[in-house]
Design an enzyme around this catalytic site. Structure first.
Site, short mmCIF file in Angstrom:
data_model
loop_
_atom_site.label_atom_id
_atom_site.label_comp_id
_atom_site.label_asym_id
_atom_site.label_seq_id
_atom_site.Cartn_x
_atom_site.Cartn_y
_atom_site.Cartn_z
N ARG A 65 0.81 -1.23 0.00
CA ARG A 65 0.00 0.00 0.00
C ARG A 65 0.84 1.28 0.00
NH1 ARG A 65 -2.45 -3.10 3.92
NH2 ARG A 65 -4.16 -4.36 3.11
N LYS B 296 1.23 11.57 -10.96
CA LYS B 296 0.35 10.65 -11.69
C LYS B 296 1.16 9.42 -12.07
CE LYS B 296 -3.18 13.52 -13.84
NZ LYS B 296 -3.85 13.82 -15.13
N GLU C 190 5.71 19.59 -25.37
CA GLU C 190 5.19 19.89 -24.02
C GLU C 190 5.85 21.14 -23.44
OE1 GLU C 190 2.71 18.21 -22.64
OE2 GLU C 190 2.74 16.18 -23.51
N LYS D 211 4.66 23.28 -14.09
CA LYS D 211 3.91 22.09 -13.69
C LYS D 211 3.80 22.02 -12.17
CE LYS D 211 2.63 17.45 -14.43
NZ LYS D 211 2.63 16.26 -15.27
N GLU E 186 -6.47 16.72 -9.37
CA GLU E 186 -7.32 17.08 -10.50
C GLU E 186 -8.78 17.21 -10.07
OE1 GLU E 186 -6.71 14.37 -13.83
OE2 GLU E 186 -6.05 16.09 -14.97
N ARG F 250 -5.77 21.80 -12.58
CA ARG F 250 -4.78 20.92 -13.22
C ARG F 250 -5.13 20.66 -14.68
NH1 ARG F 250 -1.28 16.09 -10.35
NH2 ARG F 250 -0.28 15.37 -12.25
N ASN G 56 -3.82 20.10 -19.93
CA ASN G 56 -4.33 19.34 -21.07
C ASN G 56 -4.52 20.19 -22.32
OD1 ASN G 56 -4.48 16.85 -19.74
ND2 ASN G 56 -6.32 17.53 -18.68
N HIS H 177 -4.51 18.62 -25.65
CA HIS H 177 -4.51 17.17 -25.44
C HIS H 177 -5.80 16.47 -25.84
CE1 HIS H 177 -0.65 17.73 -23.59
NE2 HIS H 177 -0.56 16.45 -23.29
N HIS I 30 -5.18 13.41 -28.14
CA HIS I 30 -5.58 12.02 -27.86
C HIS I 30 -6.42 11.46 -29.01
CE1 HIS I 30 -5.02 12.99 -23.32
NE2 HIS I 30 -3.91 12.54 -23.87
N HIS J 58 3.86 11.39 -28.99
CA HIS J 58 2.89 12.14 -28.21
C HIS J 58 3.08 13.66 -28.34
CE1 HIS J 58 0.16 13.28 -25.04
NE2 HIS J 58 1.14 13.86 -24.37
N1 LIG Z 1 2.44 10.45 -15.41
C1 LIG Z 1 2.26 11.52 -16.16
O1 LIG Z 1 1.92 12.59 -15.68
C2 LIG Z 1 2.51 11.42 -17.66
C3 LIG Z 1 2.52 12.57 -18.44
C4 LIG Z 1 2.81 12.44 -19.78
C5 LIG Z 1 3.07 11.20 -20.33
N2 LIG Z 1 3.04 10.10 -19.54
C6 LIG Z 1 3.35 8.77 -20.08
O2 LIG Z 1 4.71 8.76 -20.49
C7 LIG Z 1 4.88 7.77 -21.51
C8 LIG Z 1 5.69 8.38 -22.63
O3 LIG Z 1 6.95 8.80 -22.10
P1 LIG Z 1 8.27 8.70 -22.96
O4 LIG Z 1 8.07 9.41 -24.24
O5 LIG Z 1 9.42 9.06 -22.09
O6 LIG Z 1 8.28 7.14 -23.34
P2 LIG Z 1 9.31 5.97 -23.01
O7 LIG Z 1 9.50 5.80 -21.57
O8 LIG Z 1 8.83 4.79 -23.75
O9 LIG Z 1 10.66 6.49 -23.64
C9 LIG Z 1 10.74 6.64 -25.05
C10 LIG Z 1 11.89 5.79 -25.61
O10 LIG Z 1 13.10 6.44 -25.32
C11 LIG Z 1 14.01 5.56 -24.70
N3 LIG Z 1 14.83 6.37 -23.81
C12 LIG Z 1 14.43 7.02 -22.71
N4 LIG Z 1 15.44 7.75 -22.24
C13 LIG Z 1 16.50 7.55 -23.04
C14 LIG Z 1 17.82 8.05 -23.07
N5 LIG Z 1 18.26 8.96 -22.17
N6 LIG Z 1 18.64 7.61 -24.03
C15 LIG Z 1 18.20 6.73 -24.96
N7 LIG Z 1 16.97 6.26 -25.01
C16 LIG Z 1 16.12 6.68 -24.06
C17 LIG Z 1 13.16 4.51 -24.06
O11 LIG Z 1 13.85 3.30 -23.92
C18 LIG Z 1 11.99 4.41 -25.03
O12 LIG Z 1 12.31 3.49 -26.04
C19 LIG Z 1 3.49 7.36 -21.93
O13 LIG Z 1 3.22 6.08 -21.41
C20 LIG Z 1 2.59 8.39 -21.31
O14 LIG Z 1 1.30 7.88 -20.97
C21 LIG Z 1 2.77 10.20 -18.23
ZN LIG Z 2 1.17 15.33 -22.82
#
Ligand SMILES: NC(=O)c1ccc[n+]([C@@H]2O[C@H](COP(=O)([O-])OP(=O)(O)OC[C@H]3O[C@@H](n4cnc5c(N)ncnc54)[C@H](O)[C@@H]3O)[C@@H](O)[C@H]2O)c1
Ligand SMILES: [Zn+2]
Ligand SMILES: NC(=O)c1ccc[n+]([C@@H]2O[C@H](COP(=O)([O-])OP(=O)(O)OC[C@H]3O[C@@H](n4cnc5c(N)ncnc54)[C@H](O)[C@@H]3O)[C@@H](O)[C@H]2O)c1
Ligand SMILES: [Zn+2]
Lengths: 378, 378
Positions: free
Chosen positions: A138, A160, A202, A244, A254, A259, A263, A266, A270, A283
């Site tokens: 938990r 999040k 972003e 942020k 939210e 918050r 978006n 977004h 989406h 994205h």
């Molecule tokens: N929690 C939140 O508030 C929030 C906000 C926005 C997005 N997200 C989530 O984030 C995810 C997308 O994030 P992302 O774009 O980082 O995706 P990701 O984690 O898949 O990273 C993208 C790619 O880059 C590679 N990578 C990462 N860092 C690297 C580095 N320093 N050198 C070489 N390769 C590297 C990873 O292995 C991956 O293949 C989605 O699942 C989305 O839903 C969450």
């Molecule tokens: Zn986003």
């Protein structure tokens, strides 16, 4: 070039680190932004966490050898017991079955309530490892070490966490704040170009929704940014995190609606991602196009003038982001937008700009205006 | 016979309902205890929740037709859209895969952030459905309708939700408080005898750890209780919930140590359950034996006198609970106790009684004293 606001420089573990505070009462924490700071990680983690005897580093296979192993070694040097687990890179790892596998590994590695998760990777790892930390007995403490630009400016800040269901992204999760966010821009040296540019989508968003000065700075310094000049990159990340952090501090879960400004672009994005097929666009690219649609909708509703759109278009284009989407299909996008989690009771609601640095939540928007805004962005 | 304290009767939806408040700032809620109140459920839910347009009733197959269908009908009568899902009865449903199946069903039934989960069943359903509610879109509201005595006096109150990993119970979950706990003792009419008696183990626990008056009342009224006389059953449930509510109000997330008093008898009980093989003893039976071991340990450490053990033994025995366990094996139990989540860094810690109504947390207990206490309870 604007310089860092002095209130963004806090007591930090190294003289050239920028610190941004996320103010959430007993869940407050610091985001450190700096470069080439791996050797300082262990002591910063210890300072943020107090006692820490067992750390589980969770990463993905691409990031593992490049960066996670070095951080694990630093922790070991100060006498912490460290276990490390690498999941396959990519979105499919945000699944319930990967979540279970990870939790079983945590249990097998002897984790207890005082153990700490350190998530080293992009948004996928932060979301997955964060939800595992939120759920194990938990809730245990966790540290975010974002390695993609998107993770640095967005997903690692704000608490999040979550995973996907087969038919719906981020449907399962928790609000679970990290104890520390550690951003070392050095890791961006291995990030593919397209991921970096996508992350800038972003970054530009923060300028439009919250920070006109920063938007101006971006207009003057986009070249340094896309050249990945370190000072510019650090500044852009810090400014994004500050925006942020402010929003999250006002509306952690939210609930107040505040918050929702994050978006911007977004709801369109989406729908673009869903109808174009996930993976076609990154994205941040979809967000760029979504911001264009949102700005056009705002003009249509007479919330802002043409100049806002022109400035946004120029900045996105300079940064190498897409500003139109040939395959945008309003008929396919509309039903998706109506199902969006952020939509209230099937009514179309949007975050729309009124001027650079300021947005409004606009409810009950006319469908035909939305369709127009989409069609103009093709 | 002691009567209800007047401070336990609050503004309640029916004149003969008892209301116990769980005081947790903006997460406060009411526990209603009454009999034959199905027809009042829908309006009470509406009052506690404010707006509610979509409810998901989650139950198990045994409880479904007996009780859940009727509650779903009541909700429908007031114009709420109701979906219902029944998982197989029993502990195996507290699995990650059942959790995923349930979440996918929730999504398919059109749930959104304003939907409400109503958990109708024993502790298995409350824990599983509660964790699903905590996790769906990072948290939606939920109502506990406990149908086993154990769930009424323990698992439905306090916000602990969760599921099991194959090798560890309750290892994954969230603190997620319900918006309402609705206890209708009528449903106990179909609860098997052994489940009812087992639940009394936890009831007696509250007397020992927190409420000497209630312990005395139990000594005078155990016969009415095991005959399931309604007034006595309601009173015992209300008094138990009041104790639990007080403790949870002081230490919601088990951080101050206060909530640990609820684990009286449980370090022994968990070790008994694990070594005897899950299923041999019911949880409340193991707790009864565990309390006997804990009382003997307290005597050994000169924290209390023999009279406490004698009174506890008599009450447990009168209620039909086991007071010895022939197969107790100290050599097998010790290592399990050392791995217990509640153990700090491998040191044996116990909640031990000092007198009826009062316990202490005692750390660093000598192993030989523990072994003695186990051997005397065979
Ligand atoms: N929690 C939140 O508030 C929030 C906000 C926005 C997005 N997200 C989530 O984030 C995810 C997308 O994030 P992302 O774009 O980082 O995706 P990701 O984690 O898949 O990273 C993208 C790619 O880059 C590679 N990578 C990462 N860092 C690297 C580095 N320093 N050198 C070489 N390769 C590297 C990873 O292995 C991956 O293949 C989605 O699942 C989305 O839903 C969450
Ligand atoms: Zn986003
Ligand atoms: N969350 C907490 O704080 C907490 C506290 C204690 C126990 N628990 C959990 O609770 C679970 C045990 O609870 P339980 O004993 O209620 O188990 P349970 O939910 O499996 O119920 C026991 C059996 O009784 C049946 N049943 C329930 N109500 C009935 C009724 N009114 N009529 C006929 N049959 C009925 C069920 O179908 C089941 O077969 C365990 O998983 C335990 O980990 C949680
Ligand atoms: Zn118990």
């Amino acid at each position: 070039m604007l310089t860092l606001h002095s209130n963004m420089v806090f007591d930090s573990p190294s003289s050239d680190a920028t610190a941004v505070e996320v103010q959430l009462a007993d869940r407050s924490y610091t985001i450190f932004i700096q470069s080439d700071a791996q050797a300082k990680f262990a002591s910063a983690a210890k300072q943020a966490l107090g006692d820490v005897s067992h750390v589980m580093v969770i990463t993905d296979e691409a990031v593992d050898k490049k960066w996670a192993t070095g951080l694990a070694d630093e922790l070991q040097k100060i006498g912490v017991r460290v276990d490390k687990y690498a999941v396959p890179s990519g979105e499919p790892s945000k699944s319930v079955s990967q979540f279970e596998t990870l939790l079983q590994w945590m249990l097998a590695s002897g984790a207890d309530r005082r153990s700490v998760v350190v998530a080293v990777g992009g948004g996928v790892i932060g979301d997955l490892a964060g939800f595992a930390a939120a759920s194990f007995t938990r809730g245990i403490r966790f540290v975010q070490v974002p390695t993609s630009l998107l993770a640095m400016v967005d997903s690692s800040v704000g608490g999040k966490t979550g995973i996907n269901l087969p038919t719906a992204k981020n449907m399962v999760g928790a609000f679970w704040q990290p104890s520390l966010v550690w951003i070392d821009t050095q890791v961006l040296s291995t990030l593919p170009e397209r991921d970096f540019i996508s992350g800038l989508g972003e970054v530009i968003k923060y300028g439009v929704i919250d920070d006109a000065d920063f938007f101006e700075w971006l207009e003057a310094n986009w070249q340094a940014l896309i050249n990945r000049e370190n000072e510019a990159v650090c500044f852009a990340i810090a400014r994004s995190c500050q925006s942020k952090a402010n929003v999250v501090g006002e509306d952690e879960r939210e609930t107040s609606g505040r918050r929702a400004i994050l978006n911007y672009g977004h709801t369109f994005a989406h729908a673009i991602e869903a109808t174009a097929g996930y993976g076609t666009l990154m994205h941040g690219e979809a967000v760029a196009i979504g911001m264009q649609m949102a700005a056009r909708l705002a003009i249509e509703l007479e919330l802002c003038g043409q100049q806002l759109l022109d400035r946004q278009t120029a900045l996105l284009q300079n940064c190498g982001l897409p500003i139109v989407f040939d395959d945008a299909n309003a008929d396919a996008m509309l039903p998706v937008m109506k199902r969006d989690k952020k939509v209230a009771h099937g009514k179309l609601r949007f975050i729309l700009p009124t001027k650079i640095g300021s947005v409004d939540l606009v409810g009950d928007v006319d469908e035909s205006a939305v369709v127009d805004a989409i069609r103009k962005t093709i």
